[in-house]
Design an enzyme around this catalytic site. Sequence first.
Site, PDB file in Angstrom:
ATOM      1  N   LYS A   1      14.518  50.061  57.012  1.00 54.26           N
ATOM      2  CA  LYS A   1      13.461  50.505  56.096  1.00 54.26           C
ATOM      3  C   LYS A   1      12.138  49.799  56.397  1.00 54.26           C
ATOM      4  O   LYS A   1      12.070  48.574  56.458  1.00 54.26           O
ATOM      5  CB  LYS A   1      13.904  50.204  54.657  1.00 54.26           C
ATOM      6  CG  LYS A   1      12.953  50.729  53.601  1.00 54.26           C
ATOM      7  CD  LYS A   1      13.716  51.035  52.332  1.00 54.26           C
ATOM      8  CE  LYS A   1      12.816  51.273  51.158  1.00 54.26           C
ATOM      9  NZ  LYS A   1      13.532  51.857  50.024  1.00 54.26           N
TER      10      LYS A   1
ATOM     11  N   ARG B   1      23.217  59.040  51.634  1.00 58.34           N
ATOM     12  CA  ARG B   1      23.857  58.186  52.648  1.00 58.34           C
ATOM     13  C   ARG B   1      24.338  59.064  53.793  1.00 58.34           C
ATOM     14  O   ARG B   1      24.849  60.159  53.553  1.00 58.34           O
ATOM     15  CB  ARG B   1      25.093  57.465  52.073  1.00 58.34           C
ATOM     16  CG  ARG B   1      24.786  56.533  50.919  1.00 58.34           C
ATOM     17  CD  ARG B   1      24.204  55.212  51.432  1.00 58.34           C
ATOM     18  NE  ARG B   1      23.857  54.319  50.340  1.00 58.34           N
ATOM     19  CZ  ARG B   1      22.689  54.313  49.681  1.00 58.34           C
ATOM     20  NH1 ARG B   1      21.754  55.181  50.014  1.00 58.34           N
ATOM     21  NH2 ARG B   1      22.453  53.446  48.729  1.00 58.34           N
TER      22      ARG B   1
ATOM     23  N   ARG C   1      12.586  51.476  43.385  1.00 58.73           N
ATOM     24  CA  ARG C   1      13.169  52.537  42.564  1.00 58.73           C
ATOM     25  C   ARG C   1      14.302  51.954  41.717  1.00 58.73           C
ATOM     26  O   ARG C   1      14.952  50.992  42.099  1.00 58.73           O
ATOM     27  CB  ARG C   1      13.730  53.645  43.462  1.00 58.73           C
ATOM     28  CG  ARG C   1      12.646  54.379  44.240  1.00 58.73           C
ATOM     29  CD  ARG C   1      13.074  55.763  44.653  1.00 58.73           C
ATOM     30  NE  ARG C   1      14.340  55.805  45.363  1.00 58.73           N
ATOM     31  CZ  ARG C   1      15.193  56.813  45.265  1.00 58.73           C
ATOM     32  NH1 ARG C   1      14.928  57.843  44.499  1.00 58.73           N
ATOM     33  NH2 ARG C   1      16.322  56.799  45.957  1.00 58.73           N
TER      34      ARG C   1
HETATM   35  P1  ATP Z   1      18.264  54.720  48.300  1.00 54.80           P
HETATM   36  O1  ATP Z   1      18.816  54.135  47.046  1.00 54.80           O
HETATM   37  O2  ATP Z   1      17.368  55.893  48.076  1.00 54.80           O
HETATM   38  O3  ATP Z   1      19.310  55.000  49.314  1.00 54.80           O
HETATM   39  P2  ATP Z   1      17.308  52.108  49.055  1.00 54.80           P
HETATM   40  O4  ATP Z   1      18.705  51.581  49.216  1.00 54.80           O
HETATM   41  O5  ATP Z   1      16.292  51.713  50.050  1.00 54.80           O
HETATM   42  O6  ATP Z   1      17.274  53.682  48.991  1.00 54.80           O
HETATM   43  P3  ATP Z   1      15.439  51.833  46.952  1.00 54.80           P
HETATM   44  O7  ATP Z   1      15.653  51.743  45.493  1.00 54.80           O
HETATM   45  O8  ATP Z   1      14.699  53.011  47.476  1.00 54.80           O
HETATM   46  O9  ATP Z   1      16.858  51.674  47.624  1.00 54.80           O
HETATM   47  O10 ATP Z   1      14.625  50.546  47.439  1.00 54.80           O
HETATM   48  C1  ATP Z   1      14.841  49.279  46.887  1.00 54.80           C
HETATM   49  C2  ATP Z   1      15.625  48.417  47.867  1.00 54.80           C
HETATM   50  O11 ATP Z   1      14.792  48.134  48.983  1.00 54.80           O
HETATM   51  C3  ATP Z   1      15.985  47.060  47.315  1.00 54.80           C
HETATM   52  O12 ATP Z   1      17.188  47.130  46.615  1.00 54.80           O
HETATM   53  C4  ATP Z   1      16.079  46.201  48.562  1.00 54.80           C
HETATM   54  O13 ATP Z   1      17.378  46.290  49.128  1.00 54.80           O
HETATM   55  C5  ATP Z   1      15.142  46.862  49.515  1.00 54.80           C
HETATM   56  N1  ATP Z   1      13.869  46.125  49.693  1.00 54.80           N
HETATM   57  C6  ATP Z   1      13.219  45.308  48.840  1.00 54.80           C
HETATM   58  N2  ATP Z   1      12.092  44.835  49.384  1.00 54.80           N
HETATM   59  C7  ATP Z   1      12.017  45.387  50.609  1.00 54.80           C
HETATM   60  C8  ATP Z   1      11.077  45.289  51.661  1.00 54.80           C
HETATM   61  N3  ATP Z   1       9.953  44.570  51.558  1.00 54.80           N
HETATM   62  N4  ATP Z   1      11.332  45.989  52.789  1.00 54.80           N
HETATM   63  C9  ATP Z   1      12.442  46.747  52.913  1.00 54.80           C
HETATM   64  N5  ATP Z   1      13.370  46.886  51.958  1.00 54.80           N
HETATM   65  C10 ATP Z   1      13.157  46.209  50.808  1.00 54.80           C
HETATM   66  C1  BTN Z   2      11.460  51.768  46.924  1.00 55.38           C
HETATM   67  O1  BTN Z   2      11.693  52.124  48.084  1.00 55.38           O
HETATM   68  O2  BTN Z   2      12.329  51.392  46.154  1.00 55.38           O
HETATM   69  C2  BTN Z   2      10.036  51.810  46.439  1.00 55.38           C
HETATM   70  C3  BTN Z   2       9.269  50.554  46.746  1.00 55.38           C
HETATM   71  C4  BTN Z   2       7.826  50.647  46.279  1.00 55.38           C
HETATM   72  C5  BTN Z   2       7.086  49.356  46.458  1.00 55.38           C
HETATM   73  C6  BTN Z   2       5.626  49.504  46.140  1.00 55.38           C
HETATM   74  S1  BTN Z   2       4.699  48.065  46.599  1.00 55.38           S
HETATM   75  C7  BTN Z   2       3.303  48.693  45.764  1.00 55.38           C
HETATM   76  C8  BTN Z   2       3.799  49.287  44.471  1.00 55.38           C
HETATM   77  N1  BTN Z   2       3.934  48.265  43.449  1.00 55.38           N
HETATM   78  C9  BTN Z   2       5.202  48.075  43.084  1.00 55.38           C
HETATM   79  O3  BTN Z   2       5.584  47.241  42.240  1.00 55.38           O
HETATM   80  N2  BTN Z   2       6.014  48.918  43.770  1.00 55.38           N
HETATM   81  C10 BTN Z   2       5.262  49.753  44.679  1.00 55.38           C
END
Ligand code: ATP
Ligand code: BTN
Length: 321
Positions: free
Chosen positions: A181, A314, A116
Amino acid sequence: MQTLLKLLSNGEFHSGEALGRALGVSRSAVWKKLQQLQLETGIEIHKVRGRGYKLPNPIVLLNEPWLTERHDAAGWDIRVYNAIDSTNAEAMRLIAQALKLPLLVVSEQQTAGRGRRGRKWVSPFAENLYYSLALRIEGGMKQLEGLSLLVGLAVVKMLQEMGISGAGLKWPNDILVGRKKLAGILLELTGDPADVCHVVIGIGINVNMRSSEEVDQSWTSMALESGVDQDRNQVVARLSAVLNRYLTSYYAKGFKAFKDEWEQHHLWQNEPVTLLAGQSAINGVVVGVDDAGGLRLMVGQDVQVFSGGELSLRLRGQPGS
Ligand code: ATP
Ligand code: BTN
């Protein structure tokens, strides 16, 4: 490259000579191919004099014929890649080619996996699931209300069916075990907001990842939670079956039919939270979600509803949560 990987996938030693014979090339050509494979996949290939080459661990690759057969029954086309920038990006490109939908894109790895708000999704080779489902939606984007929450619920259900019971949701659509996560969801839309549009449902699930120097927040995987490696083919098939079931019911009844079930799986239900929206932070207590998937927060004496992709939740009073 695929053939070489398949030969090595059992994790046992293979001599350069045997690999050369199987591929119909010389031993020095085998060496070059192994180096290329290492470069493309990031997998370190072990070499021991007198024994040959092996992968650090056995791997089960995505099985395209098997997956195609499993998805045929539901009328879904599927494309399986060895590597792609992002399965979401590829699904968007395929939508632009007006191919038959639904169309599922999965890949062994992503070189530019996206999360995201432009964040990076860490996507190592053959360890996890990178899954993007392209759908055509009639009647405009209003039809998509609550869809990303519904997808989160379907992922939690699939995990339960596969024996991972501790997973829950964090609004809007993170899948966590405790504070770690396990999976993320990214929906991308294209087309006419008021008429025919397309949506790509992108799902990343950590399946067999056991270590990562790249993920910069607390994370877990199905293997870490269950103690055993999972066959990613089974995970794809199970996820598609559950998602298909949930989508069918969602098309007929909308998200409101899933609201209670979603709240039951919300890890932060009734918890004090801070909602981050750009520079502003709103303190409240989670009441639940509304019919469109918006977050209902008790702020002071009032219940306020929040929605939109830029919001982050959070837990209050717990640093790093
Ligand atoms: P939110 O911003 O909603 O609190 P979040 O901190 O998980 O959620 P997102 O934008 O939803 O942020 O997810 C992207 C984040 O997930 C990245 O910034 C990284 O920290 C983390 N991330 C990236 N790859 C992975 C993975 N394979 N497994 C778990 N976390 C990952
Ligand atoms: C998030 O939590 O920020 C969303 C992560 C979404 C990852 C998946 S992996 C398959 C698909 N292809 C991408 O490039 N992103 C989503």
